[in-house]
Scaffold this active site. Structure first.
Site, PDB file in Angstrom:
ATOM      1  N   GLU A  67       4.856 -32.752 -44.447  1.00  0.00           N
ATOM      2  CA  GLU A  67       4.840 -34.216 -44.420  1.00  0.00           C
ATOM      3  C   GLU A  67       4.169 -34.850 -45.637  1.00  0.00           C
ATOM      4  O   GLU A  67       4.646 -35.853 -46.150  1.00  0.00           O
ATOM      5  CB  GLU A  67       4.136 -34.721 -43.151  1.00  0.00           C
ATOM      6  N   ASP A  82       3.996 -30.145 -39.914  1.00  0.00           N
ATOM      7  CA  ASP A  82       3.272 -31.396 -39.688  1.00  0.00           C
ATOM      8  C   ASP A  82       1.789 -31.029 -39.571  1.00  0.00           C
ATOM      9  O   ASP A  82       1.360 -30.415 -38.592  1.00  0.00           O
ATOM     10  CB  ASP A  82       3.761 -32.100 -38.419  1.00  0.00           C
ATOM     11  N   ILE A  84      -1.012 -32.778 -39.212  1.00  0.00           N
ATOM     12  CA  ILE A  84      -1.609 -33.388 -38.006  1.00  0.00           C
ATOM     13  C   ILE A  84      -0.517 -34.250 -37.387  1.00  0.00           C
ATOM     14  O   ILE A  84      -0.054 -35.219 -38.005  1.00  0.00           O
ATOM     15  CB  ILE A  84      -2.824 -34.299 -38.294  1.00  0.00           C
ATOM     16  N   ASP A  85      -0.067 -33.897 -36.217  1.00  0.00           N
ATOM     17  CA  ASP A  85       0.856 -34.770 -35.503  1.00  0.00           C
ATOM     18  C   ASP A  85       0.006 -35.533 -34.495  1.00  0.00           C
ATOM     19  O   ASP A  85      -0.585 -34.935 -33.588  1.00  0.00           O
ATOM     20  CB  ASP A  85       1.961 -33.968 -34.815  1.00  0.00           C
ATOM     21  N   THR A  87      -1.770 -38.521 -36.052  1.00  0.00           N
ATOM     22  CA  THR A  87      -2.798 -38.970 -37.002  1.00  0.00           C
ATOM     23  C   THR A  87      -3.526 -40.226 -36.509  1.00  0.00           C
ATOM     24  O   THR A  87      -4.739 -40.353 -36.679  1.00  0.00           O
ATOM     25  CB  THR A  87      -2.165 -39.223 -38.383  1.00  0.00           C
ATOM     26  N   ASP A 210       8.053 -33.596 -37.232  1.00  0.00           N
ATOM     27  CA  ASP A 210       7.564 -33.979 -35.897  1.00  0.00           C
ATOM     28  C   ASP A 210       8.160 -33.070 -34.823  1.00  0.00           C
ATOM     29  O   ASP A 210       7.550 -32.849 -33.776  1.00  0.00           O
ATOM     30  CB  ASP A 210       7.990 -35.408 -35.522  1.00  0.00           C
TER      31      ASP A 210
HETATM   32  C1  IPD Z   1       3.905 -39.544 -35.244  1.00  0.00           C
HETATM   33  C2  IPD Z   1       3.661 -39.030 -33.840  1.00  0.00           C
HETATM   34  C3  IPD Z   1       4.039 -40.073 -32.809  1.00  0.00           C
HETATM   35  C4  IPD Z   1       5.463 -40.550 -32.984  1.00  0.00           C
HETATM   36  C5  IPD Z   1       5.728 -41.006 -34.404  1.00  0.00           C
HETATM   37  C6  IPD Z   1       5.359 -39.893 -35.385  1.00  0.00           C
HETATM   38  P1  IPD Z   1       2.247 -38.632 -37.179  1.00  0.00           P
HETATM   39  O1  IPD Z   1       3.570 -38.562 -36.207  1.00  0.00           O
HETATM   40  O2  IPD Z   1       4.433 -37.864 -33.611  1.00  0.00           O
HETATM   41  O3  IPD Z   1       3.939 -39.576 -31.499  1.00  0.00           O
HETATM   42  O4  IPD Z   1       5.686 -41.602 -32.087  1.00  0.00           O
HETATM   43  O5  IPD Z   1       7.104 -41.290 -34.515  1.00  0.00           O
HETATM   44  O6  IPD Z   1       5.628 -40.319 -36.707  1.00  0.00           O
HETATM   45  O7  IPD Z   1       2.437 -39.795 -38.090  1.00  0.00           O
HETATM   46  O8  IPD Z   1       1.076 -38.753 -36.302  1.00  0.00           O
HETATM   47  O9  IPD Z   1       2.335 -37.316 -37.887  1.00  0.00           O
HETATM   48 CA    CA Z   2       4.250 -36.396 -37.046  1.00  0.00          CA
HETATM   49 CA    CA Z   3       1.531 -36.035 -39.474  1.00  0.00          CA
END
Ligand code: IPD
Ligand code: CA
Ligand code: CA
Length: 262
Positions: A67, A82, A84-85, A87, A210
């Site tokens: 990412e 990813d 940190i999913d 963030t 994701d």
């Molecule tokens: C997000 C998370 C979130 C989702 C967003 C993503 P990030 O990723 O997965 O649950 O609703 O569409 O972009 O930005 O925390 O890596």
């Molecule tokens: Ca993510």
């Molecule tokens: Ca992320």
């Protein structure tokens, strides 16, 4: 490709990233913004560096889609990361975060792992070999109707441009399902479908990082993945639907008016 070396590397990379995330969790974060609502912390970058460095040390020629850095291309073996999913959760000290790593060969997902470092939960799947949570085989739930289903969703970062789309989607399910959740980590949402905590999940506009690992988890746990028209889900699909399979048709019927959303 030696699968055991891939697996070892994937699990080691998850553990390294998890250690970094855990040691900084709940502390004040240095934050920059990629968009009005889209944050990135120093720890996203540190986690990504730890994962990518380890993978490229073991497999110098492999492609990387991560990412927070430019893609590395040229190999039929690709790692999708990813760091940190969740963030936004991480930045607020809200303990639903994960690190997600998928491994793809010739365009087909072969392995995926998602680690929730705050709970110590490691989800792992390998094509044809099943899905696991901390080493124990997992399966999707047995809920047969939307009324009996706990459904999860998420809201993309561009929600300010067209809030009505996302609200109307939410509205379509609100009166039909047992209840709706929003965790803030798409990778966790998919893993929770895989282990039966959620019965269904829908969200627009996910990025490949994701969902790569989570998609394989759902597939190997016996679930179903499509777009809102019922076509097989791909990393590029804009509309994402993952269920236990049993409620899939019912969810698709509710999504019928939204098939053209993009
Ligand atoms: C997000 C998370 C979130 C989702 C967003 C993503 P990030 O990723 O997965 O649950 O609703 O569409 O972009 O930005 O925390 O890596
Ligand atoms: Ca993510
Ligand atoms: Ca992320």
């Amino acid at each position: 490709m030696k699968n055991d070396k891939i697996k070892r590397t994937l699990l080691e990379a998850l553990a390294k990233a998890g250690k970094i995330i855990r040691s900084h969790f709940g502390k004040e974060q240095k934050i920059t913004k990629k968009g009005e609502f889209n944050l990135v912390t120093e720890i996203d970058k540190a986690s990504e560096k730890a994962v990518v460095d380890l993978i490229l040390k073991r497999f110098p020629g492999h492609s990387i889609l991560a990412e927070e850095s430019p893609a590395v291309t040229g190999s039929e073996c690709r790692w999708i990361i990813d760091p940190i999913d969740g963030t936004t959760n991480f930045a607020h000290g809200f303990p639903i975060v994960s690190v997600s790593i998928g491994f793809e060969q010739n365009g087909r997902l072969e392995m995926g792992g998602v680690l929730d470092p705050t709970r110590g939960e490691l989800f792992f799947a390998e094509r044809g070999k099943g899905a696991f949570l901390n080493g124990k085989r997992i399966h999707v739930s047995k809920a047969k109707t939307l009324t009996d289903s706990l459904v999860v969703t998420g809201f993309p970062y561009d929600r300010k441009q067209d809030p009505d789309h996302y609200l109307s989607l939410l509205r379509a399910f609100l009166t039909q399902v047992q209840c709706i959740r929003r965790t803030g980590s798409a990778a966790i949402d998919l893993c929770y479908v895989a282990c039966g905590r959620f019965d269904g999940y829908y969200e627009m506009k996910l990025n490949p990082w994701d969902k790569a690992a989570g998609m394989l988890l759902v597939e190997e746990a016996g679930g179903k993945l499509t777009d809102f028209s019922g076509n097989p889900l791909t990393l590029e699909s804009v509309q994402n639907l993952a269920t236990n399979g049993l409620i899939h048709e019912e969810m698709l019927r509710s999504l019928e008016p939204f098939k053209r959303l993009g």
